[in-house]
Each structure stands twice: as C-alpha cells, then as structure tokens.
Design a protein around this motif. Structure first.
Motif, short mmCIF file in Angstrom:
data_model
loop_
_atom_site.label_atom_id
_atom_site.label_comp_id
_atom_site.label_asym_id
_atom_site.label_seq_id
_atom_site.Cartn_x
_atom_site.Cartn_y
_atom_site.Cartn_z
N TYR A 173 -28.46 42.06 -2.69
CA TYR A 173 -29.09 41.04 -1.85
C TYR A 173 -28.28 39.74 -1.84
O TYR A 173 -28.30 39.01 -0.85
N ARG A 174 -27.57 39.46 -2.92
CA ARG A 174 -26.72 38.28 -2.91
C ARG A 174 -25.59 38.45 -1.90
O ARG A 174 -25.23 37.52 -1.17
N SER A 175 -25.03 39.66 -1.83
CA SER A 175 -23.99 39.93 -0.85
C SER A 175 -24.54 39.83 0.57
O SER A 175 -23.89 39.26 1.47
N LEU A 176 -25.74 40.38 0.81
CA LEU A 176 -26.35 40.27 2.14
C LEU A 176 -26.64 38.83 2.51
O LEU A 176 -26.42 38.41 3.65
N TYR A 177 -27.11 38.06 1.54
CA TYR A 177 -27.43 36.66 1.81
C TYR A 177 -26.18 35.87 2.19
O TYR A 177 -26.18 35.10 3.15
N VAL A 178 -25.10 36.08 1.44
CA VAL A 178 -23.86 35.36 1.74
C VAL A 178 -23.29 35.80 3.09
O VAL A 178 -22.81 34.97 3.88
N ALA A 179 -23.35 37.10 3.38
CA ALA A 179 -22.84 37.59 4.66
C ALA A 179 -23.64 37.00 5.83
O ALA A 179 -23.07 36.59 6.84
N GLU A 180 -24.96 36.95 5.70
CA GLU A 180 -25.77 36.36 6.76
C GLU A 180 -25.52 34.86 6.89
O GLU A 180 -25.53 34.32 8.00
#
Length: 266
Positions: A90-97
């Motif tokens: 979720y940290r990766s998804l948050y940064v990507a978004e």
C-alpha cells in the motif's frame, strides 16, 4: 532354592541397574501448537497469520496512508493489525498515486522510486563505474585518444613536431628536402589526422553524453525519493505531535476532574 541364588527384588531399580531407563514427561504437541499460535495474529487485510513483530496497528500509521488503506477496506477498525508486506504494497500504491496526481502519467523512473520506497532500498549508485566496466577495447582506445587530443601534452608535442618538420625542410633546401615549401606532405598528414581525430572525438562525446544521461537519471531518482521521504517525515511528525497534544489534553482533563472531585469531598 540354593544358598547361592539371589531372589528377584521388586520395587525401584537399585544403583547401577541399566535395564530400566528413566522416563521424562513429554511435552504435549497440542500445548506447543497453541503456544505458537498465540504468538501469531491474522493480518486484517490478507487474513494470513503473522508473528506479532511483523504486524503494525492501523492507527499507528500516518493519516494519509491509513486513509488509503481504508479506501479499499472500509471495515477495518482503528486497532486493526496489518502485516509489513501489505503495508509495503500500500505504501507503493500510495506513492505511485501521489506521483501520478502531481506529474500526470508515471514514467519508468517514477515507478522505480515508488518500488524502492516500498522495499526500503537505496537508489544512490555510481553509474560511471558500471558504464566504464562494460566498455569495449575500441571504446577504451577512442576515449584515450580523445583525452590525449584535448590535453596540453598533445598541443605542445604537436607544435614541436611541426616546428622540427618545417625547420629540417627549410635548412636542407629545396633540392635535398623530403617535403619542401609549401610542405604538401605535411598538409596531407594534418588532413588525415584531422579526418581520423574528428570521428574519434565524436564517439567519445557520445559516450560521455550517455554517462551524463545515466548520472542525471540517477540524480533524479535520488532527489525524488528524498523529496518523498521528507514529505512523509513531515506527515509523521505532524501526526505524532497531534497525537501527543491530544494525549496531553486528555491527561489535563483527567487531572482537572480529579481536582474537582477532591474539592467536592472537602
């Protein structure tokens, strides 16, 4: 029974008797399994049981990341436990978004930065060493020639050769000189040298541009990751300060209530 026969003895074995082995209480496998299972708790997202040290409470995360997780799982309680693997995802998804919202479409470099943040990897590297290690023999020769051609040693030695060449041909005279004035052979050699040296320098410049591009890409990744890390640190600090003030306010309220109760008792 003869006098030399010893009657059998009942009861516990005597010292030195190896025929009977001592017994020890064995551990119950069900109790051991229960002890191990008590040290593991299920992840609120994946449902897999993880050790307690690999679980993080949802309310311990910064609000922006916690809101992103609640967006996909609105049923989660504030004290829900999340595994580090799901947290990294979720940290990766948050940064990507976040990058997509600010920069538009994500580039390959942005994806690498987002993945490195999730895996807690470092991005700083020296691209010149890796690039130099994969050079061919021709590339090494061209780089060496280009480096020598742009040095003072080449200029001084070239000027000395020209002066010696012209001086010898002038002193020998037109009859005995191998390249009399106007030095046609020297002009031919200079033209050949310029024709060979120009492509060599251009090849070296192209490789230097490639190294500069790799260096700039690496600097961009490092700077972008540092910017995101600093932003996350600011969010964490603001969240911790807010929680600390909230706790201090609650403690102060409790102290006031205790003081009021004591006054009423008096």
């Amino acid at each position: 029974m003869s006098d030399h026969q010893i009657p059998p003895q009942d009861g516990p074995p005597q010292d030195g008797d190896d025929s009977v082995e001592p017994t020890f209480p064995s551990a119950d496998p069900e109790d051991a399994g229960g002890l191990l299972s008590s040290k593991r708790q299920p992840c609120a997202i994946s449902g897999k049981r993880r050790p307690k040290r690999d679980l993080i409470a949802l309310d311990a995360l910064r609000p922006s990341l916690a809101d992103r997780i609640r967006h996909d799982h609105p049923h989660l309680e504030p004290d829900a436990q999340i595994s580090r693997q799901e947290l990294a995802r979720y940290r990766s998804l948050y940064v990507a978004e976040l990058l997509k919202e600010e920069h538009g479409e994500l580039s390959e470099l942005d994806r690498e930065v987002a993945e490195s943040l999730a895996r807690h990897e470092t991005l700083a590297e020296n691209p010149e060493e890796e690039y130099d290690d994969h050079r061919t023999l021709g590339e090494r020769l061209s780089d060496g020639l280009a480096s020598f051609g742009g040095s003072w040693a080449f200029l001084i030695s070239f000027a000395v050769v020209l002066c010696v060449w012209m001086l010898i041909n002038i002193l020998e005279g037109e009859a005995r000189a191998f390249d009399p004035y106007p030095f046609i052979l020297l002009n031919l050699l200079l033209s050949c040298l310029a024709a060979i040296q120009a492509p060599v320098i251009m090849m070296s410049q192209k490789r230097q541009e490639a190294k500069d591009r790799l260096r700039s890409e690496n600097d961009y990744r490092v700077n972008l990751k540092a910017e995101l890390e600093i932003r996350h640190l600011h969010e964490k600090m603001d969240y911790l300060i807010q929680r600390q003030w909230q706790r201090l306010t609650e403690i102060q309220q409790l102290q006031l209530e205790i003081m009021q109760e004591k006054r009423l008792r008096k």
